[in-house]
Design an enzyme around this catalytic site. Structure first.
Site, PDB file in Angstrom:
ATOM      1  N   ASP A  63       8.050  -7.070  -9.398  1.00  0.00           N
ATOM      2  CA  ASP A  63       8.437  -6.023  -8.446  1.00  0.00           C
ATOM      3  C   ASP A  63       8.726  -6.637  -7.079  1.00  0.00           C
ATOM      4  O   ASP A  63       9.666  -6.260  -6.404  1.00  0.00           O
ATOM      5  CB  ASP A  63       7.334  -4.958  -8.337  1.00  0.00           C
ATOM      6  CG  ASP A  63       5.966  -5.549  -8.017  1.00  0.00           C
ATOM      7  OD1 ASP A  63       5.752  -6.751  -8.269  1.00  0.00           O
ATOM      8  OD2 ASP A  63       5.108  -4.809  -7.506  1.00  0.00           O
ATOM      9  N   GLU A  80      11.806  -2.038  -0.673  1.00  0.00           N
ATOM     10  CA  GLU A  80      11.182  -1.175  -1.673  1.00  0.00           C
ATOM     11  C   GLU A  80      11.465   0.299  -1.402  1.00  0.00           C
ATOM     12  O   GLU A  80      11.684   1.085  -2.308  1.00  0.00           O
ATOM     13  CB  GLU A  80       9.661  -1.409  -1.646  1.00  0.00           C
ATOM     14  CG  GLU A  80       8.871  -0.534  -2.591  1.00  0.00           C
ATOM     15  CD  GLU A  80       7.425  -0.974  -2.695  1.00  0.00           C
ATOM     16  OE1 GLU A  80       6.942  -1.652  -1.754  1.00  0.00           O
ATOM     17  OE2 GLU A  80       6.775  -0.653  -3.701  1.00  0.00           O
ATOM     18  N   TRP A  85       9.678   3.568 -17.095  1.00  0.00           N
ATOM     19  CA  TRP A  85       8.990   2.272 -17.146  1.00  0.00           C
ATOM     20  C   TRP A  85       8.967   1.812 -18.608  1.00  0.00           C
ATOM     21  O   TRP A  85       9.592   0.799 -18.954  1.00  0.00           O
ATOM     22  CB  TRP A  85       7.594   2.383 -16.534  1.00  0.00           C
ATOM     23  CG  TRP A  85       7.615   2.207 -15.041  1.00  0.00           C
ATOM     24  CD1 TRP A  85       7.162   1.108 -14.352  1.00  0.00           C
ATOM     25  CD2 TRP A  85       8.141   3.109 -14.047  1.00  0.00           C
ATOM     26  NE1 TRP A  85       7.388   1.288 -13.006  1.00  0.00           N
ATOM     27  CE2 TRP A  85       7.969   2.485 -12.791  1.00  0.00           C
ATOM     28  CE3 TRP A  85       8.737   4.348 -14.090  1.00  0.00           C
ATOM     29  CZ2 TRP A  85       8.377   3.090 -11.596  1.00  0.00           C
ATOM     30  CZ3 TRP A  85       9.147   4.947 -12.900  1.00  0.00           C
ATOM     31  CH2 TRP A  85       8.965   4.323 -11.682  1.00  0.00           C
ATOM     32  N   GLU A  91       0.725  -8.025  -5.801  1.00  0.00           N
ATOM     33  CA  GLU A  91       1.199  -7.476  -7.073  1.00  0.00           C
ATOM     34  C   GLU A  91       1.975  -8.529  -7.841  1.00  0.00           C
ATOM     35  O   GLU A  91       1.460  -9.138  -8.740  1.00  0.00           O
ATOM     36  CB  GLU A  91       2.056  -6.216  -6.844  1.00  0.00           C
ATOM     37  CG  GLU A  91       1.214  -5.035  -6.391  1.00  0.00           C
ATOM     38  CD  GLU A  91       1.863  -3.698  -6.626  1.00  0.00           C
ATOM     39  OE1 GLU A  91       2.334  -3.446  -7.737  1.00  0.00           O
ATOM     40  OE2 GLU A  91       1.897  -2.903  -5.660  1.00  0.00           O
TER      41      GLU A  91
END
Ligand code: BGC
Length: 924
Positions: A448, A726, A514, A454
């Site tokens: 990401d 983002e 997803w 993350e």
């Protein structure tokens, strides 16, 4: 004519791939003819044709005239080696081709190297360190070469991460080995060529924790995969006299504490150069409980330092350097510091008030601490990476000289295949930014973001970006490995695809958009590369995902609607009042359920499983029916009135034929009434751009693309972005950073607009009937606000390109169709389609100017323009003085419809006509 770009499993000269499944491909460039009529591939253990391992001989090739698809012979997009290949061998290969113009050419020799055979026993033991997990070990051995060598190879794997050195020199140019994969399902080992010499050779392995042992994953608890350093290595010495000697890791290896004191993907590294690589050693321990999963040949393309950036000095006083580009990787520097000096580097994506802003890294410390040993040397970290543009240096002795530093851009090998350039600087920057975000987030796993705590393989992000990624670069091998990880994890979740793969302990069940990566990513790979083996490999994963959703709907008794599972919705959309956006989550989920079921059906048909195709095709039909019953009103509106809902329903043909026109008009209205602004999130944005372009609102799609105010792509460009943010408002219009905590400046999801730029603006799309750019649709859709655009894709047959440029009302279009392809060209303003084969073509078309805007324009724009203001003064003076609630309206149409405008229908018509005339006069 030239045969080039010879690839094995879509990689250039890969070392150590599984001998059991090798696919070869090559490109044919510069041919006179249009089609390959015969081909030959030969594989051999040396660079001669004398004793081939396999030789196809000349094979006649044929193709389908309409689609370009290869129907017979060798398809140079992907040819599976039909014979078993020897393990542990360097296999040379060569291709020949003849064309319909009577040309013949052969390639240079290429090679790939096979790994050990599947299941071949190892003559080596897993060893570990006696020093405990808190000491980063260095494993050592010395081996003796007793005579002249023909070759030496090492098959090895170190866990968590490792670097191997032979006589003090790092082996190979890869970093962060073995990368990140589902270590609990298969352990991917590497193959190295050893440049060993006669006599004693010193081999050592520097070890770190990496993804395997260290802190990694949102709330995952340690240990993620394992808790002990582990190493296995098997060395094959092949002597010139034909004998072979094999050495393996065992208790005879030695271990000493290494100079890496701490490492973490998120936090960085501490390296004490005073500690020698070879210190006081203790014998290694044979592992009682070695890692359980089977060893297997690596799948991933190499991770390397791919580019080097020179910084400038930003603030001498604060010790801040600027690398000019948000990037992922690390910094190397020349160090001349005194022994014991402690240099600390910290990283950030942006400066605020002249300081390094690091809040958006959350808990990631992102630092490199280096303790000098007094020698002059070039320094770098080993087992971490950072996402940054700026770096602060502390503990530096004397003034900072940027020439001492270098930004090392690290990512997986990606062979660039797509380019786009326009006359519009902002769009060029946007295009460059999405490519940067791809590079920064293609580090063994599609992540990401590269900076905060993350850096995980969020399945939704790559699902949305996969088509763009495959336009930009050949990432087949990279994504193939990711999909293998995804399927491995899926089997732990009973068919459910996780939100993140490899899960690394973060076991969050996948949701719509997803989990659908399971179907959509392989489908995009097939479309863009033409290699259907990915569909065969992933079919079980696709059906398992769709079956999982079906079980959810059965449990919840929701028929064929997927409405009761918690969802991420239209992640980060601006409508609604949470991160989930304002679109009904069940609608999004059901739309995706339909999409995955239909891709599964199509994929099954392609790989020759009509039974599966039928089952999932029928399911898809039922889901679409259920969608219509639940969400489409009898007159063709959607029960959920958002941009994302209309965009998805239109894009995936979920609406009955008769409802499409109405839906298009509704979508347009929603965008215009929002102030010609999008309010979509991850899920809706791409579909919105396509639905507008296809639904007669091309100019509105361009308005969104070109919008400079928030929210829009160029808004972030004007704020200085060098990668994709983002959030639409990662930086607020007042310059402050978004306060929601989750705020990366390097997330590719919204960069998926680049696929729209390639396809719609640039006009290049692969045809699903003949994927991999055999069948091509060329249909540029220009806008007058952009004067020129050139898009190109490097294919199996050379460049496929479309360039256009305005000259007054004439559009000049140049097209290049690659060898071995057929293209269907539709020029702007024309209805007929031209069938073209290999060659260059030039056209000039007169494109009538579109009608000048009427009442659909924003009233503020009309007031701002000189001519239009004069018209308003005459026909609608109240608009200048103020209509009640004027500021709550956006278009002139809304304003004229207000009861407070007090205009008759007649007066409105006159106003509209006068507006158009005034603008036509201005732009003859
Ligand atoms: C990630 C995203 C991801 C999302 C889903 C975020 O923290 O950065 O890109 O898709 O979570 O919840």
């Amino acid at each position: 004519m030239e045969l080039n770009r010879l690839r094995a499993c879509h990689m250039e000269r890969p070392m150590g791939i599984a001998p059991e499944e090798v696919t070869l491909s090559y490109a044919i460039e510069g041919a006179e003819g249009a089609w390959q009529t015969a081909a030959r591939i030969l594989l051999s253990l040396d660079e001669t044709e004398a004793a081939p391992l396999y030789d196809t001989g000349w094979v006649p090739c044929a193709h389908d005239e309409r689609t370009g698809r290869v129907t017979e012979g060798i398809d140079n997009l992907a040819w599976r080696v039909p014979a078993p290949l020897p393990p542990r061998a360097r296999v040379y290969w060569k291709a020949w081709a003849r064309t319909d113009a009577g040309e013949e050419a052969s390639s240079e020799w290429a090679w790939f190297e096979t790994a050990k055979a599947a299941g071949e026993p190892w003559q080596a033991a897993w060893i570990t360190s006696p020093l405990g997990r808190d000491v980063h070990p260095v494993f050592h051995t010395t081996f003796n070469v007793r005579g002249p060598l023909r070759a030496a190879r090492m098959y090895c794997l170190g866990l968590g991460v490792y670097e191997a050195l032979l006589d003090g020199e790092k082996l190979g140019d890869e970093v962060l080995l073995p990368g990140l994969h589902t270590y609990n399902h298969g352990l991917h080992y590497q193959t190295f060529a050893l440049d060993a010499h006669e006599g004693a050779n010193e081999l050592c392995f520097l070890m770190g924790e990496g993804w395997y042992m260290g802190r990694y994953g949102l709330t995952a608890s340690a240990p993620r995969y394992g808790d002990a350093y582990a190493l296995i290595a098997e060395i094959h010495l092949l002597y010139q006299d034909g004998t072979e000697e094999i050495l393996g890791t065992d208790e005879g290896w030695q271990v000493c504490p290494g100079p890496v004191l701490a490492d973490s993907i998120y936090d960085g590294e501490t390296f004490d150069a005073r500690i020698p690589l070879h210190g006081a050693c203790r014998p290694a321990l044979r592992m009682d409980q070695p890692p359980q999963a089977p060893l297997m040949a690596r799948l991933s393309p190499p991770i390397r330092v791919q580019e080097r950036l020179k910084p400038t000095l930003c603030s001498a006083e604060k010790g801040i350097l600027d690398f000019g580009q948000n990037m992922a990787g690390w910094v190397s520097f020349r160090c001349r510091a005194k022994a014991g000096a402690r240099i600390r580097l910290t990283f950030g994506e942006i400066l605020r008030d002249g300081e390094l802003y690091r809040q958006n890294l959350r808990t990631a410390k992102a630092e490199f601490v280096y303790i000098a040993n007094g020698g002059e040397t070039v320094v770098r970290p080993h087992f971490t990476y950072y996402g940054f543009r700026y770096m602060r240096v502390e503990g530096w002795d004397g003034p900072l000289d940027p020439a001492d530093f270098e930004g090392c851009v690290i990512h997986s090998q990606l062979e660039r295949t797509g380019w786009l350039e326009t006359s519009h600087e902002g769009l060029n920057r946007l295009f460059a930014n999405q490519w940067w975000s791809q590079k920064c987030n293609f580090l063994d796993v599609p992540t990401d973001c590269p900076q905060r705590d993350e850096r995980m393989g969020w399945t939704g992000d790559i699902q949305l970006f996969s088509q763009t990624a495959l336009f930009n670069a050949d990432c087949y091998a990279f994504l193939r490995k990711f999909l293998r990880d995804l399927w491995n994890d899926q089997q732990e979740l009973n068919g459910c695809v996780p939100c993140v793969t490899p899960m690394a302990g973060y076991r969050v069940r996948g949701v719509a958009a997803w989990g659908d990566a399971a179907a959509i990513v392989p489908w995009q790979m097939y479309l863009m590369t033409g290699d259907s083996s990915i569909l065969a490999a992933q079919l079980d994963s696709m059906t398992a995902w769709v079956d999982y959703i079906r079980r959810e709907t059965e449990r919840d008794q929701t028929g064929d609607l997927w409405t009761k599972t918690p969802q991420l919705g239209d992640w980060l959309a601006l409508d609604g009042n949470s991160v989930y956006g304002g679109t009904d989550r069940g609608l999004i989920a059901t739309a995706y359920y339909y999409r995955s079921a239909s891709i599964t059906a199509r994929s099954a048909a392609i790989v020759g499983r009509p039974d599966i195709a039928k089952r999932y095709g029928e399911l898809a039909d039922r889901i679409r029916e259920a969608f219509r019953r639940e969400y489409v009103t009898p007159t063709g509106r959607l029960a959920v009135s958002t941009q994302t809902a209309y965009a998805l329903a239109l894009e995936w043909e979920l609406l009955p034929e008769g409802a499409r026109e109405r839906a298009r008009a509704e979508l347009r209205r929603l965008v215009v009434e929002a102030g010609s602004r999008l309010n979509t999130g991850f899920v809706g944005t791409m579909a919105l751009m396509d639905a507008l372009a296809e639904g007669g609102s091309l100019e509105l799609a361009y308005t969104l693309l070109l919008r400079r105010e928030y929210p829009g792509w160029l808004y972030e460009i004007d704020q200085g972005a060098t990668t994709i943010w983002e959030r639409w408002n990662s930086i607020e219009p007042d310059g402050s950073m978004n306060r929601d905590g989750m705020n990366s400046l390097n997330h590719y999801a919204y960069g998926s607009v680049a696929s729209w730029m390639y396809r719609v603006m640039g006009g290049l799309s692969p045809m699903p009937e003949a994927p991999g750019w055999r069948g091509i649709r060329i249909a540029p859709r220009p806008d007058r606000r952009i004067r020129r655009c050139a898009a190109s894709v490097r294919t199996h047959g050379g460049p496929c390109a479309c360039r256009w440029e305005w000259e007054g009302d004439t559009l000049h279009v140049n097209v290049t169709v690659p060898f071995g392809s057929v293209a269907y060209l539709t020029l702007p303003g024309r209805t007929e389609t031209l069938r073209l084969t290999h060659g260059d073509y030039a056209y000039s078309v007169a494109v009538p100017k579109p009608a000048a805007p009427g009442l659909e324009q924003p009233w503020k724009d009309a007031l701002a323009g000189k001519e239009t203001r004069a018209v308003l003064e005459k026909h609608f003076p109240r608009a200048l003085r103020g209509v009640a609630f004027q500021y709550e309206m956006y278009t002139l149409e809304q304003l004229t419809q207000s009861p407070f405008a007090e205009l008759t229908a007649e007066q409105v018509r006159a106003l509209e006509q006068a507006l158009r005339e005034a603008q036509d006069r201005r732009n003859p």
